[in-house]
Design a protein around this motif. Structure first.
Motif, mmCIF file in Angstrom:
data_model
loop_
_atom_site.group_PDB
_atom_site.id
_atom_site.type_symbol
_atom_site.label_atom_id
_atom_site.label_comp_id
_atom_site.label_asym_id
_atom_site.label_seq_id
_atom_site.Cartn_x
_atom_site.Cartn_y
_atom_site.Cartn_z
ATOM 1 N N ALA A 1 0.833 -1.208 0.000
ATOM 2 C CA ALA A 1 0.000 0.000 0.000
ATOM 3 C C ALA A 1 0.862 1.250 0.000
ATOM 4 N N ALA A 2 1.918 1.257 0.819
ATOM 5 C CA ALA A 2 2.789 2.426 0.889
ATOM 6 C C ALA A 2 3.543 2.642 -0.416
ATOM 7 N N ARG A 3 4.059 1.585 -0.992
ATOM 8 C CA ARG A 3 4.835 1.717 -2.230
ATOM 9 C C ARG A 3 3.949 2.085 -3.412
ATOM 10 N N LEU A 4 2.738 1.542 -3.480
ATOM 11 C CA LEU A 4 1.822 1.930 -4.559
ATOM 12 C C LEU A 4 1.414 3.388 -4.437
ATOM 13 N N ALA A 5 1.190 3.853 -3.228
ATOM 14 C CA ALA A 5 0.835 5.258 -3.028
ATOM 15 C C ALA A 5 1.956 6.173 -3.491
ATOM 16 N N GLU A 6 3.183 5.706 -3.386
ATOM 17 C CA GLU A 6 4.339 6.496 -3.800
ATOM 18 C C GLU A 6 4.617 6.380 -5.297
ATOM 19 N N PRO B 1 0.424 6.752 -7.605
ATOM 20 C CA PRO B 1 -0.583 7.368 -6.727
ATOM 21 C C PRO B 1 -1.952 7.563 -7.363
ATOM 22 N N ASP C 1 -3.437 5.370 -9.400
ATOM 23 C CA ASP C 1 -3.999 4.102 -9.847
ATOM 24 C C ASP C 1 -4.911 3.490 -8.791
#
Length: 266
Positions: free
Chosen positions: A55-60, A63, A65
């Motif tokens: 979740a943290a890496r996808l948000a970074e 963002p 998607d």
């Protein structure tokens, strides 16, 4: 959503690989840091830790998607999104909790309704199969057809197909491991009819397709992802030269099951 929906394959492949590695690394760390924890507690630790990383890496990294994850609340917003990541932070919780390595991390990307990318980390961060990096599958081996199957009792459907093909059943862990075993030449087919969700198969199916394998539902229809209901209960993955033989056996097994139910046979 991002306005470069169809023009960033190399970037997306790098993101998928990075996500798979990061989650797999966290999973190994969690297991090493909790040597006295096992069973459901370790499964929950694994699911939660890997989900937090993803979740943290996808948000970074992505963002704008949408995301469909086994370990997060679903949202109808993904249905109108051009880009949707379908992730399983830990596929094969039982194997993970037992200290085995036949578990996986699944990272898939659907772009404008099409499954376009998959990355699967197999048992840790050191072996990651990325669909865009594949140009084939392992060569066939001599001998009986090998069907990847659950480590517990094989479902009736798989037993029927195996008997029809005079196939050898090869027990192993997660769905991702089973599908990738066909890519890697450790099995020739994987047949499943016992209930799964999109996150269980999206990433490894993308890998299998890129490797030139046959992928479909048991009735021969296409596997479609990012649907309103993510339940996707059945699939078959096999070497392309075995497609007709395997699908014929599946149809016969399904017909036999249906006939048995009609006549009250259990």
């Amino acid at each position: 959503m991002t306005d470069t929906a169809a023009v960033r394959p190399e970037v997306d492949a790098d993101i998928a690989r990075e996500l798979a590695i990061a989650a797999a690394r966290r999973l190994l760390e969690n297991r090493a840091e909790n040597p006295d924890v096992g069973g459901k507690a370790l499964k929950d630790l694994g699911d939660q830790g890997a989900q937090e990383v993803l979740a943290a890496r996808l948000a970074e990294l992505a963002p704008g998607d949408a995301v469909l994850s086994e370990e997060a609340a679903d949202s109808d917003a993904r249905l109108g999104a051009d880009r949707v990541w379908i992730i399983d932070p830990l596929d094969g919780t039982r194997e993970y909790s037992e200290g085995r390595d036949d578990w996986a991390v699944h990272i898939a990307l659907v772009v404008k309704g099409e499954l376009s990318l998959g990355a699967v980390a197999l048992g840790g961060p050191d072996e990651v199969l990325v669909s865009s990096e594949l140009d084939g599958h392992a060569p066939a081996q001599e001998g009986r057809i090998r069907i990847a199957v659950s480590r517990s009792r094989a479902p009736e459907l798989v037993q029927s197909v195996s008997a029809s093909l005079d196939a050898e059943l090869v027990p192993m862990g997660s769905a991702g491991v089973k599908i990738c075993s066909v890519v890697r030449g450790e099995a020739d087919a994987y047949v499943h009819g016992g209930g799964q969700y999109e996150w269980d198969s999206a990433a490894p199916v993308a890998v299998a397709r890129a490797a030139g394998l046959h992928t479909a539902r048991l009735d021969g229809s296409e596997l479609v992802y990012n649907q309103p209901n993510p339940y996707l209960p059945d699939l078959v993955v096999c070497r392309p030269e075995l497609r007709d033989e395997v699908m014929t056996s599946i149809r016969a097994a399904l017909a036999s099951q249906a006939d048995g139910k009609e006549h009250g046979v259990r």
